[in-house]
Design a protein around this motif. Sequence first.
Motif, PDB file in Angstrom:
ATOM      1  N   ASP A 137       0.822  -1.214   0.000  1.00 49.99           N
ATOM      2  CA  ASP A 137       0.000   0.000   0.000  1.00 49.99           C
ATOM      3  C   ASP A 137       0.859   1.269   0.000  1.00 49.99           C
ATOM      4  OD1 ASP A 137      -2.329  -1.585   0.062  1.00 49.99           O
ATOM      5  OD2 ASP A 137      -2.264  -1.681   2.256  1.00 49.99           O
ATOM      6  N   GLY A 138       1.949   1.239  -0.760  1.00 50.47           N
ATOM      7  CA  GLY A 138       2.807   2.414  -0.901  1.00 50.47           C
ATOM      8  C   GLY A 138       3.765   2.661   0.248  1.00 50.47           C
ATOM      9  N   MET A 139       3.833   1.732   1.194  1.00 51.76           N
ATOM     10  CA  MET A 139       4.786   1.920   2.295  1.00 51.76           C
ATOM     11  C   MET A 139       5.698   0.710   2.404  1.00 51.76           C
ATOM     12  SD  MET A 139       2.459   1.549   5.645  1.00 51.76           S
ATOM     13  CE  MET A 139       1.606   0.077   6.066  1.00 51.76           C
ATOM     14  N   MET A 140       6.855   0.955   2.986  1.00 52.64           N
ATOM     15  CA  MET A 140       7.844  -0.087   3.167  1.00 52.64           C
ATOM     16  C   MET A 140       7.508  -0.847   4.451  1.00 52.64           C
ATOM     17  SD  MET A 140      11.958   0.598   2.911  1.00 52.64           S
ATOM     18  CE  MET A 140      11.936   1.648   1.469  1.00 52.64           C
ATOM     19  N   THR A 141       7.487  -2.194   4.366  1.00 52.01           N
ATOM     20  CA  THR A 141       7.213  -3.020   5.538  1.00 52.01           C
ATOM     21  C   THR A 141       8.270  -4.112   5.657  1.00 52.01           C
ATOM     22  OG1 THR A 141       5.836  -4.671   4.412  1.00 52.01           O
ATOM     23  CG2 THR A 141       4.720  -2.671   5.228  1.00 52.01           C
ATOM     24  N   ASP A 142       8.367  -4.668   6.868  1.00 50.71           N
ATOM     25  CA  ASP A 142       9.205  -5.847   7.019  1.00 50.71           C
ATOM     26  C   ASP A 142       8.419  -7.038   6.462  1.00 50.71           C
ATOM     27  OD1 ASP A 142       7.382  -6.649   9.017  1.00 50.71           O
ATOM     28  OD2 ASP A 142       8.815  -6.403  10.653  1.00 50.71           O
ATOM     29  N   HIS A 143       8.985  -8.226   6.541  1.00 52.90           N
ATOM     30  CA  HIS A 143       8.331  -9.391   5.954  1.00 52.90           C
ATOM     31  C   HIS A 143       7.130  -9.888   6.768  1.00 52.90           C
ATOM     32  CE1 HIS A 143      10.807 -10.025   2.423  1.00 52.90           C
ATOM     33  NE2 HIS A 143      11.770  -9.489   3.143  1.00 52.90           N
ATOM     34  N   LYS A 144       6.882  -9.254   7.916  1.00 55.10           N
ATOM     35  CA  LYS A 144       5.675  -9.557   8.700  1.00 55.10           C
ATOM     36  C   LYS A 144       4.579  -8.528   8.409  1.00 55.10           C
ATOM     37  CE  LYS A 144       8.386 -11.505  12.453  1.00 55.10           C
ATOM     38  NZ  LYS A 144       8.884 -11.266  13.811  1.00 55.10           N
ATOM     39  N   GLY A 145       4.884  -7.553   7.541  1.00 52.42           N
ATOM     40  CA  GLY A 145       3.913  -6.519   7.192  1.00 52.42           C
ATOM     41  C   GLY A 145       3.938  -5.308   8.105  1.00 52.42           C
ATOM     42  N   MET A 146       4.921  -5.250   9.021  1.00 51.86           N
ATOM     43  CA  MET A 146       5.015  -4.116   9.947  1.00 51.86           C
ATOM     44  C   MET A 146       5.758  -2.954   9.282  1.00 51.86           C
ATOM     45  SD  MET A 146       3.295  -5.431  12.334  1.00 51.86           S
ATOM     46  CE  MET A 146       3.429  -4.238  13.654  1.00 51.86           C
ATOM     47  N   THR A 147       5.258  -1.746   9.507  1.00 49.32           N
ATOM     48  CA  THR A 147       5.816  -0.538   8.900  1.00 49.32           C
ATOM     49  C   THR A 147       7.266  -0.348   9.323  1.00 49.32           C
ATOM     50  OG1 THR A 147       3.616   0.443   8.935  1.00 49.32           O
ATOM     51  CG2 THR A 147       5.469   1.949   8.642  1.00 49.32           C
ATOM     52  N   VAL A 148       8.067   0.120   8.386  1.00 53.86           N
ATOM     53  CA  VAL A 148       9.494   0.367   8.593  1.00 53.86           C
ATOM     54  C   VAL A 148       9.721   1.878   8.667  1.00 53.86           C
ATOM     55  CG1 VAL A 148      11.763   0.120   7.511  1.00 53.86           C
ATOM     56  CG2 VAL A 148      10.145  -1.771   7.444  1.00 53.86           C
ATOM     57  N   TYR A 149      10.657   2.279   9.540  1.00 49.70           N
ATOM     58  CA  TYR A 149      10.947   3.697   9.767  1.00 49.70           C
ATOM     59  C   TYR A 149      12.445   3.984   9.715  1.00 49.70           C
ATOM     60  CZ  TYR A 149       6.237   3.499  11.734  1.00 49.70           C
ATOM     61  OH  TYR A 149       4.903   3.301  11.908  1.00 49.70           O
ATOM     62  N   THR A 150      12.768   5.275   9.529  1.00 55.02           N
ATOM     63  CA  THR A 150      14.135   5.777   9.671  1.00 55.02           C
ATOM     64  C   THR A 150      14.130   6.845  10.760  1.00 55.02           C
ATOM     65  OG1 THR A 150      13.833   7.449   7.940  1.00 55.02           O
ATOM     66  CG2 THR A 150      14.774   5.316   7.269  1.00 55.02           C
ATOM     67  N   PHE A 151      15.310   7.135  11.299  1.00 62.23           N
ATOM     68  CA  PHE A 151      15.496   8.066  12.416  1.00 62.23           C
ATOM     69  C   PHE A 151      16.378   9.209  11.945  1.00 62.23           C
ATOM     70  CE2 PHE A 151      17.641   8.443  16.835  1.00 62.23           C
ATOM     71  CZ  PHE A 151      16.697   9.344  17.287  1.00 62.23           C
ATOM     72  N   ASP A 152      15.903  10.450  12.095  1.00 63.10           N
ATOM     73  CA  ASP A 152      16.638  11.614  11.592  1.00 63.10           C
ATOM     74  C   ASP A 152      18.025  11.777  12.209  1.00 63.10           C
ATOM     75  OD1 ASP A 152      14.557  12.253   9.906  1.00 63.10           O
ATOM     76  OD2 ASP A 152      13.800  13.922  11.131  1.00 63.10           O
ATOM     77  N   TYR A 182      18.605   1.469   4.345  1.00 66.13           N
ATOM     78  CA  TYR A 182      18.101   1.773   3.014  1.00 66.13           C
ATOM     79  C   TYR A 182      18.633   3.143   2.632  1.00 66.13           C
ATOM     80  CZ  TYR A 182      15.006   2.887  -0.839  1.00 66.13           C
ATOM     81  OH  TYR A 182      14.516   3.248  -2.074  1.00 66.13           O
ATOM     82  N   ASP A 183      19.365   3.188   1.545  1.00 68.74           N
ATOM     83  CA  ASP A 183      19.942   4.445   1.070  1.00 68.74           C
ATOM     84  C   ASP A 183      20.756   5.116   2.180  1.00 68.74           C
ATOM     85  OD1 ASP A 183      20.447   6.174  -1.020  1.00 68.74           O
ATOM     86  OD2 ASP A 183      18.622   7.362  -0.714  1.00 68.74           O
ATOM     87  N   GLY A 184      21.472   4.295   2.969  1.00 75.43           N
ATOM     88  CA  GLY A 184      22.338   4.804   4.033  1.00 75.43           C
ATOM     89  C   GLY A 184      21.650   5.068   5.360  1.00 75.43           C
ATOM     90  N   LYS A 185      20.331   4.899   5.438  1.00 76.32           N
ATOM     91  CA  LYS A 185      19.595   5.162   6.683  1.00 76.32           C
ATOM     92  C   LYS A 185      19.199   3.832   7.332  1.00 76.32           C
ATOM     93  CE  LYS A 185      18.044   8.811   7.712  1.00 76.32           C
ATOM     94  NZ  LYS A 185      18.457   9.847   8.627  1.00 76.32           N
ATOM     95  N   PRO A 186      19.633   3.576   8.575  1.00 83.04           N
ATOM     96  CA  PRO A 186      19.236   2.359   9.274  1.00 83.04           C
ATOM     97  C   PRO A 186      17.709   2.242   9.368  1.00 83.04           C
ATOM     98  CG  PRO A 186      21.036   3.426  10.416  1.00 83.04           C
ATOM     99  CD  PRO A 186      20.572   4.388   9.358  1.00 83.04           C
ATOM    100  N   LEU A 187      17.220   1.005   9.329  1.00 82.87           N
ATOM    101  CA  LEU A 187      15.782   0.733   9.338  1.00 82.87           C
ATOM    102  C   LEU A 187      15.326   0.140  10.665  1.00 82.87           C
ATOM    103  CD1 LEU A 187      15.451  -0.839   5.778  1.00 82.87           C
ATOM    104  CD2 LEU A 187      14.895   1.511   6.478  1.00 82.87           C
ATOM    105  N   TYR A 188      14.112   0.540  11.088  1.00 90.06           N
ATOM    106  CA  TYR A 188      13.539   0.128  12.364  1.00 90.06           C
ATOM    107  C   TYR A 188      12.047  -0.166  12.201  1.00 90.06           C
ATOM    108  CZ  TYR A 188      17.575   2.899  13.896  1.00 90.06           C
ATOM    109  OH  TYR A 188      18.822   3.416  14.055  1.00 90.06           O
ATOM    110  N   THR A 189      11.490  -0.883  13.176  1.00 83.63           N
ATOM    111  CA  THR A 189      10.042  -0.973  13.329  1.00 83.63           C
ATOM    112  C   THR A 189       9.707  -0.218  14.619  1.00 83.63           C
ATOM    113  OG1 THR A 189      10.267  -3.109  14.457  1.00 83.63           O
ATOM    114  CG2 THR A 189       9.798  -3.161  12.081  1.00 83.63           C
TER     115      THR A 189
END
Length: 125
Positions: free
Chosen positions: A33-48, A94-101
């Motif tokens: 649905d236009g957002m990046m998720t992990d393989h469990k379907g949970m939304t992925v985030y980056t930290f400024d 992703y693109d140099g930014k660590p990924l989190y849930t």
Amino acid sequence: MTQMTASFKALLMAAAVALPAMAFAADPVMMKDGMMTDHKGMTVYTFDKDMGGKSMCNGECAKMWPPMMAPAGAKAEGKFMPIKRDDGMMQWSYDGKPLYTFMKDEKPGDMKGEGFKDMWHMPKH
């Protein structure tokens, strides 16, 4: 026959060890649905606060924002790259930014972390 059986068992064991790392080698996330998720379907985030491919979210922060851990031996693919955390573990970026849930996202599709404290964001893919 015994030699072949032992060789086949060794081959199966090697595959069992290698396949989990290979499963995420190409793309550790999915698009839903236009957002990046992990393989469990949970939304992925980056930290400024993360800069230069280094995670600044450790300790209590990492409990609230679990890092997307990369398996041992994970390889870079496109914009995805494993980075080393302060604890020595590997994390996807992703693109140099660590990924989190986010711990407050309770089910797939939740996006409660988007814009949290104006520092947490869903990456654009």
